[in-house]
Write an enzyme that holds these catalytic residues in place. Structure first.
Site, PDB file in Angstrom:
ATOM      1  N   HIS A   7      -5.178  -3.486   5.190  1.00  0.00           N
ATOM      2  CA  HIS A   7      -4.939  -3.954   3.885  1.00  0.00           C
ATOM      3  C   HIS A   7      -6.015  -4.224   3.297  1.00  0.00           C
ATOM      4  O   HIS A   7      -6.275  -5.731   2.741  1.00  0.00           O
ATOM      5  CB  HIS A   7      -3.880  -4.809   3.880  1.00  0.00           C
ATOM      6  CG  HIS A   7      -3.385  -5.445   2.475  1.00  0.00           C
ATOM      7  ND1 HIS A   7      -2.649  -4.266   1.773  1.00  0.00           N
ATOM      8  CD2 HIS A   7      -3.308  -6.659   2.069  1.00  0.00           C
ATOM      9  CE1 HIS A   7      -2.687  -5.208   0.279  1.00  0.00           C
ATOM     10  NE2 HIS A   7      -3.038  -6.482   0.553  1.00  0.00           N
ATOM     11  N   ASP A  11       0.754  -1.085   0.025  1.00  0.00           N
ATOM     12  CA  ASP A  11       0.040   0.101   0.050  1.00  0.00           C
ATOM     13  C   ASP A  11       0.792   1.172  -0.021  1.00  0.00           C
ATOM     14  O   ASP A  11       0.460   2.195  -0.667  1.00  0.00           O
ATOM     15  CB  ASP A  11      -0.909   0.129   1.095  1.00  0.00           C
ATOM     16  CG  ASP A  11      -1.896  -1.206   1.292  1.00  0.00           C
ATOM     17  OD1 ASP A  11      -2.179  -1.748   0.399  1.00  0.00           O
ATOM     18  OD2 ASP A  11      -2.031  -1.961   2.162  1.00  0.00           O
TER      19      ASP A  11
HETATM   20  P1  NAD Z   1       0.542 -18.425  -5.214  1.00  0.00           P
HETATM   21  O1  NAD Z   1      -0.763 -19.340  -5.221  1.00  0.00           O
HETATM   22  O2  NAD Z   1       1.123 -18.107  -6.432  1.00  0.00           O
HETATM   23  O3  NAD Z   1       1.465 -19.155  -4.233  1.00  0.00           O
HETATM   24  C1  NAD Z   1       0.890 -19.327  -2.722  1.00  0.00           C
HETATM   25  C2  NAD Z   1       1.985 -20.434  -2.501  1.00  0.00           C
HETATM   26  O4  NAD Z   1       1.660 -21.006  -1.061  1.00  0.00           O
HETATM   27  C3  NAD Z   1       1.920 -21.778  -3.475  1.00  0.00           C
HETATM   28  O5  NAD Z   1       3.274 -22.060  -3.729  1.00  0.00           O
HETATM   29  C4  NAD Z   1       1.411 -22.952  -2.616  1.00  0.00           C
HETATM   30  O6  NAD Z   1       1.898 -24.109  -2.910  1.00  0.00           O
HETATM   31  C5  NAD Z   1       1.758 -22.388  -0.985  1.00  0.00           C
HETATM   32  N1  NAD Z   1       0.973 -22.961  -0.072  1.00  0.00           N
HETATM   33  C6  NAD Z   1      -0.356 -23.396   0.082  1.00  0.00           C
HETATM   34  N2  NAD Z   1      -0.592 -23.919   1.274  1.00  0.00           N
HETATM   35  C7  NAD Z   1       0.716 -23.810   1.853  1.00  0.00           C
HETATM   36  C8  NAD Z   1       1.073 -24.567   3.203  1.00  0.00           C
HETATM   37  N3  NAD Z   1       0.294 -25.215   3.978  1.00  0.00           N
HETATM   38  N4  NAD Z   1       2.241 -24.414   3.507  1.00  0.00           N
HETATM   39  C9  NAD Z   1       3.135 -23.919   2.672  1.00  0.00           C
HETATM   40  N5  NAD Z   1       2.819 -23.365   1.483  1.00  0.00           N
HETATM   41  C10 NAD Z   1       1.577 -23.375   1.086  1.00  0.00           C
HETATM   42  O7  NAD Z   1      -0.123 -17.229  -4.547  1.00  0.00           O
HETATM   43  P2  NAD Z   1       0.771 -15.787  -4.624  1.00  0.00           P
HETATM   44  O8  NAD Z   1       0.187 -14.912  -5.545  1.00  0.00           O
HETATM   45  O9  NAD Z   1       2.093 -15.978  -3.975  1.00  0.00           O
HETATM   46  O10 NAD Z   1      -0.043 -15.023  -3.131  1.00  0.00           O
HETATM   47  C11 NAD Z   1      -0.080 -15.653  -1.869  1.00  0.00           C
HETATM   48  C12 NAD Z   1      -0.784 -14.880  -0.849  1.00  0.00           C
HETATM   49  O11 NAD Z   1      -0.426 -13.443  -0.607  1.00  0.00           O
HETATM   50  C13 NAD Z   1      -2.432 -14.371  -1.214  1.00  0.00           C
HETATM   51  O12 NAD Z   1      -3.242 -15.131  -0.014  1.00  0.00           O
HETATM   52  C14 NAD Z   1      -2.576 -13.404  -1.680  1.00  0.00           C
HETATM   53  O13 NAD Z   1      -3.669 -12.812  -1.528  1.00  0.00           O
HETATM   54  C15 NAD Z   1      -1.681 -12.573  -0.490  1.00  0.00           C
HETATM   55  N6  NAD Z   1      -1.097 -11.343  -1.101  1.00  0.00           N
HETATM   56  C16 NAD Z   1      -0.881 -10.364  -0.144  1.00  0.00           C
HETATM   57  C17 NAD Z   1      -0.452  -9.182  -0.255  1.00  0.00           C
HETATM   58  C18 NAD Z   1      -0.341  -8.225   0.626  1.00  0.00           C
HETATM   59  O14 NAD Z   1      -0.213  -6.993   0.361  1.00  0.00           O
HETATM   60  N7  NAD Z   1      -0.091  -8.558   1.925  1.00  0.00           N
HETATM   61  C19 NAD Z   1      -0.224  -8.901  -1.779  1.00  0.00           C
HETATM   62  C20 NAD Z   1      -0.290  -9.772  -2.667  1.00  0.00           C
HETATM   63  C21 NAD Z   1      -0.645 -11.017  -2.286  1.00  0.00           C
HETATM   64  C1  LMR Z   2      -2.947  -6.617  -3.403  1.00  0.00           C
HETATM   65  O1  LMR Z   2      -3.139  -5.520  -2.560  1.00  0.00           O
HETATM   66  O2  LMR Z   2      -2.453  -6.530  -4.441  1.00  0.00           O
HETATM   67  C2  LMR Z   2      -3.094  -7.927  -2.445  1.00  0.00           C
HETATM   68  O3  LMR Z   2      -3.678  -7.591  -1.397  1.00  0.00           O
HETATM   69  C3  LMR Z   2      -3.440  -9.083  -3.341  1.00  0.00           C
HETATM   70  C4  LMR Z   2      -4.941  -8.819  -3.689  1.00  0.00           C
HETATM   71  O4  LMR Z   2      -5.715  -9.634  -3.642  1.00  0.00           O
HETATM   72  O5  LMR Z   2      -5.536  -7.733  -4.271  1.00  0.00           O
END
Ligand code: NAD
Ligand code: LMR
Length: 337
Positions: free
Chosen positions: A190, A155
């Site tokens: 967030h 953010d």
């Molecule tokens: P993704 O699906 O590409 O990767 C997630 C990974 O987690 C996969 O490799 C999967 O195998 C693994 N996984 C699932 N369960 C698991 C477990 N029990 N133990 C270990 N690994 C496990 O997803 P991504 O794009 O990397 O996003 C991951 C998370 O981050 C999502 O929940 C997304 O919404 C969040 N996110 C948060 C922010 C933020 O600003 N905080 C920003 C973007 C995404």
């Molecule tokens: C973001 O802000 O990009 C992440 O929280 C992923 C989403 O689901 O938007």
């Protein structure tokens, strides 16, 4: 000597974040855990010539926790991007059903194996998964309020980038987004209306229509990426950059015994804090806020000064939304075994 463990290391965020951490000279050991392909990612990264040790860990069966425990052993910092991302039409809260259990399970093991580690949560919905982490650690007697963070840095990245573009549009001035860092910050939570950009003196340069567009873009920037990726996930590269900004700062604080300025979603009520307005502290105990961070964690939280009337109003709206989302996380842990 800093060991960082990434849980969910083979995912869209996990891989680029692990790459960035692999290149950080302060990180002496990098442990990569995932339920798929973690060893492949670790072998790939191991061909990059650095002094760092890098190991991959994956469970041998559905009930195997030995590999996770091995990944967490002696970890100083645990970063958790494990879980499912959004698809178009979903809210972050729609991810709760799956991600709540994932985060609870991973944090449980972290609390058992490395109770003194910093825990950095990326998995959404952050407004609920951080309370899950806190409650789970409390149950284990391993909770330290100074060491649990929800990473909301994305953010801040968005605010810096979109504000610099808005300023250019308004007065033609080319402002390096890096110059806005720490001056314009996002606080709150967030997701959507829980994200509150605080613009300080930059606000006066923006006509209200430009401000409104900026506000919407910062609050709903995640939707832009989800829509553009069209079913293939959400922000990964910008998030890895954001996650790295936060974690590398933390690693710096640990390795060089520095005090650094950071912003993250924290449980502030048991920390030394100044300026938290009643409208926040009377209703909730979590908020994304700026703080001083040192080797032993958050040292001091400071609510931003001089919010505009509009920003104060946005804080009120954020608090209302956050209350329910925080409670959902807390109740999830209390109602599960
Ligand atoms: P993704 O699906 O590409 O990767 C997630 C990974 O987690 C996969 O490799 C999967 O195998 C693994 N996984 C699932 N369960 C698991 C477990 N029990 N133990 C270990 N690994 C496990 O997803 P991504 O794009 O990397 O996003 C991951 C998370 O981050 C999502 O929940 C997304 O919404 C969040 N996110 C948060 C922010 C933020 O600003 N905080 C920003 C973007 C995404
Ligand atoms: C973001 O802000 O990009 C992440 O929280 C992923 C989403 O689901 O938007």
């Amino acid at each position: 000597m800093v060991k960082v463990t990434v849980l969910g290391a083979a995912g869209g965020i996990g891989q680029p974040l692990s790459l960035l951490l692999r290149l950080n000279p302060h990180v002496t050991e990098l442990a990569l855990f995932d339920i798929v392909n973690s060893e492949g990612v670790a072998v790939d990264l191991s061909h990059i010539p650095t002094k760092q040790k890098v190991y991959g860990y994956g469970p041998k069966s559905k009930t195997d926790t030995t590999q996770l425990k091995a990944a967490l052993k002696d970890a100083d910092v645990v970063v958790i991007p494990a879980g499912v991302p959004r698809k178009p039409g979903m809210t972050r809260n729609d991810l709760f059903k799956i991600n709540a259990s994932i985060v609870k399970g991973l944090v449980h093991q972290a609390g058992l194996v490395c109770p003194n580690a910093f825990i950095c949560i990326i998995s959404n919905p952050v407004n609920s998964t951080v309370p899950i982490a806190v409650e789970e650690l409390k149950k284990l007697g391993a909770y330290n309020p100074a060491k649990v963070f929800g990473i909301t840095t994305l953010d801040n990245l968005r605010l810096e980038e979109f504000l610099s573009l808005a300023l250019k549009r308004v007065n033609g001035a080319s402002i390096d987004p890096a110059d806005l860092r720490g001056d314009a910050i996002s606080i709150g939570g967030h997701s959507g209306s829980t994200i509150v950009p605080v613009l300080n003196s930059w606000a006066s340069s923006l006509p209200s229509s430009v401000y409104d567009t900026l506000l919407h873009r910062v609050q709903y920037g995640g939707d832009e990426v989800v829509k553009a990726k069209n079913g293939r996930g959400s922000a990964t590269l910008s998030m890895a950059t954001a996650g790295y900004r936060f974690v590398s700062h933390l690693v710096e604080a640990l390795a060089d015994d520095l005090i650094v300025d950071e912003v993250a979603f924290i449980k502030f009520d048991e920390l030394p804090a100044k300026g938290i307005p009643n409208i926040v502290s009377s209703q909730i105990s979590y908020f994304s806020l700026p703080f001083k961070l040192g080797r032993s964690g958050v040292k001091f939280v400071q609510f931003p000064k001089n919010l505009s009337d509009k920003e104060t109003k946005l804080v009120g709206i954020a608090v209302k939304q956050l209350r329910g989302e925080i409670d959902t996380g807390v109740e999830f842990v209390h109602h599960s075994k």
